[in-house]
Design a protein around this motif. Structure first.
Motif: not given
Length: 145
Positions: A63-68, A73-79
């Protein structure tokens, strides 16, 4: 960078979320998790749903791809969010398998106001209202608690 696939499970115009409670408020996440070595994204989602919720899920299209992006405090993540359908079992939280506080079915008309991790509110609503799939939504503005 971590990769977290998740399932968007919709029944009776309600979306299944896991609720996490923090001192600053609650955060809601779609069922899913971290990929184990050798797993495909659909296999990861199915395993996480079985472990955390006791359900068998059929994983559909992306459905979708996004990144943070990473913070101090938080590591990068692809959702990655995929369609998901429950094909066996009734969702029940297994607290020994997750840090979530509860599972909740949220009406579609309440999704815009939720603090969702990742902040894919618009992509979820686009899919619910128009069936829009396969979209790259870019960098997500994530509200941390």
């Amino acid at each position: 960078m971590r990769i977290r696939p998740a399932a968007l499970i919709i029944e009776n115009n309600h979306v299944l979320f896991l609720r996490y409670d923090y001192p600053g408020g609650s955060k809601f996440a779609l069922p899913g998790g971290n990929v184990d070595a050798g797993e495909t994204f659909p296999v990861c989602i199915a395993r996480e749903c079985e472990e955390e919720l006791g359900i068998e899920v059929e994983v559909g299209e992306l459905i979708s791809v996004g990144q943070v992006h990473a913070t101090a405090d938080f590591s990068a993540c692809t959702h990655l969010v995929f369609e998901g359908d429950i094909v066996g079992g009734i969702p029940q939280l297994h607290p020994d398998e997750t840090t979530a506080n509860d599972l909740v079915w949220v009406p579609a008309d309440k999704i815009a106001e939720l603090n969702i991790y990742p902040a894919l509110n618009d992509a979820i609503l686009d899919f619910i209202h128009s069936g829009k799939k396969g979209q790259y939504v870019g960098t997500l503005k994530q509200i941390w608690l």
